[in-house]
Design a protein around this motif. Structure first.
Motif, short mmCIF file in Angstrom:
data_model
loop_
_atom_site.label_atom_id
_atom_site.label_comp_id
_atom_site.label_asym_id
_atom_site.label_seq_id
_atom_site.Cartn_x
_atom_site.Cartn_y
_atom_site.Cartn_z
N GLY A 168 -0.99 13.20 23.41
CA GLY A 168 -0.73 13.09 24.84
C GLY A 168 0.70 13.45 25.19
N GLU A 183 -1.58 6.08 24.96
CA GLU A 183 -2.62 7.07 24.69
C GLU A 183 -3.59 6.59 23.62
OE1 GLU A 183 -3.31 9.91 26.05
OE2 GLU A 183 -1.54 10.51 27.21
N GLU A 187 -7.38 7.12 24.74
CA GLU A 187 -8.18 8.14 24.08
C GLU A 187 -9.06 7.58 22.97
OE1 GLU A 187 -6.13 11.62 22.83
OE2 GLU A 187 -5.65 12.22 24.88
#
Length: 288
Positions: A168, A183, A187
């Motif tokens: 990211g 992130e 994610e």
């Protein structure tokens, strides 16, 4: 930690370097603010902006020719000037995705000198900061298997390509550490407590034209400085995407990871990071 088989070293080193350091597909000129070069711009982009009826001088953009060649200069206080330019690019239909997120604009020494909308960073060739975390599940019999993600087909850049466990962009006001922790949850649905033996493997620079699916109009150019991390996932831990930007995850043993990399299935950033954390990657200055 052996993420890739030994034969991958000699065969891929130069190929991955070239993938992660590609020249622009169109000529670009330096974009300057004051004494600092903050990015680059394709003359074709400014031509399309002017064709939309926007006088470039009204945006503080001025063309200069000197002993060092041609440059474009953005005059005035940097952050407001970039905001005005971003709105003009958006109105002209040149911004593919407006994020509403500010990124730091840095000088050659890495100091923040202003901020700009994330959606124009590639158009203006402004270097960004990013983070990648390679997550592994060690195996006594087959080295370390590596968790990889397939990016969403709706991603603006490299849709459906393969990536590290988490990657990211570092937003304005974030540190690389706070960015990867954020992130990691967005994610992969993981927290720092799900990681063991976290290591920072330095930073690499990746630069390449930006493709949107199969479309490369030559107007955008990505320059990114990536902090590379490696960690083991706790036994039994499985990543689970939270933000809709990942299609699926897979756990690949070394030869399967090598085969997928050899076919060019990964983003340039992910390929560079995977080699870096394996001990075979280049550094910020391109030194192996």
């Amino acid at each position: 930690m052996n993420l890739l088989p030994p034969e991958a070293h000699a065969a891929w080193r130069q190929a991955v370097w070239q993938q992660a350091h590609q020249a622009p597909t169109q000529p670009r000129l330096p974009l300057c603010a004051g004494q600092d070069t903050i990015g680059s711009v394709a003359p074709a982009l400014l031509e399309r902006l002017a064709a939309h009826g926007v006088p470039l001088h009204s945006l503080g953009l001025h063309h200069r020719r000197g002993a060092q060649g041609e440059t474009w200069h953005l005059n005035g206080p940097l952050t407001p000037a970039l905001a005005q330019l971003a709105l003009a690019l958006q109105a002209a239909g040149l911004v593919r995705h407006w994020h509403g997120e500010a990124l730091a604009v840095r000088d050659a020494a890495g100091s923040c000198i202003g901020a700009g909308e994330r959606g124009i960073a590639r158009l203006l060739g402004m270097p960004t900061q990013g983070v990648h975390l390679v997550g592994v599940a060690p195996s006594a019999s087959d080295g370390a298997s590596t968790w990889v993600q397939q990016r969403s087909a709706h991603k603006a850049e490299f849709p459906a390509r393969w990536d590290t466990l988490m990657g990211g962009t570092v937003a304005l006001g974030e540190t690389p550490e706070s960015a990867w922790q954020r992130e990691l949850w967005e994610e992969a649905g993981l927290h720092t407590t799900d990681l063991h033996a976290l290591q920072h493997h330095g930073r690499i620079r990746v630069a390449h034209p930006v493709t949107h699916g199969d479309n490369d109009d030559g107007l955008s150019y990505s320059v990114e400085h990536l902090d590379c991390y490696l960690a083991q996932l706790a036994p039994g831990t499985t990543p689970n995407n939270q933000d809709g930007e990942v299609q699926r995850f897979e756990l690949l043993p070394p030869h399967a990871l090598a085969e997928r990399m050899a076919r060019g299935c990964f983003t340039p950033e992910a390929a560079g990071v995977l080699l870096r954390v394996s001990g075979w990657g280049f550094d910020e200055n391109g030194t192996w």
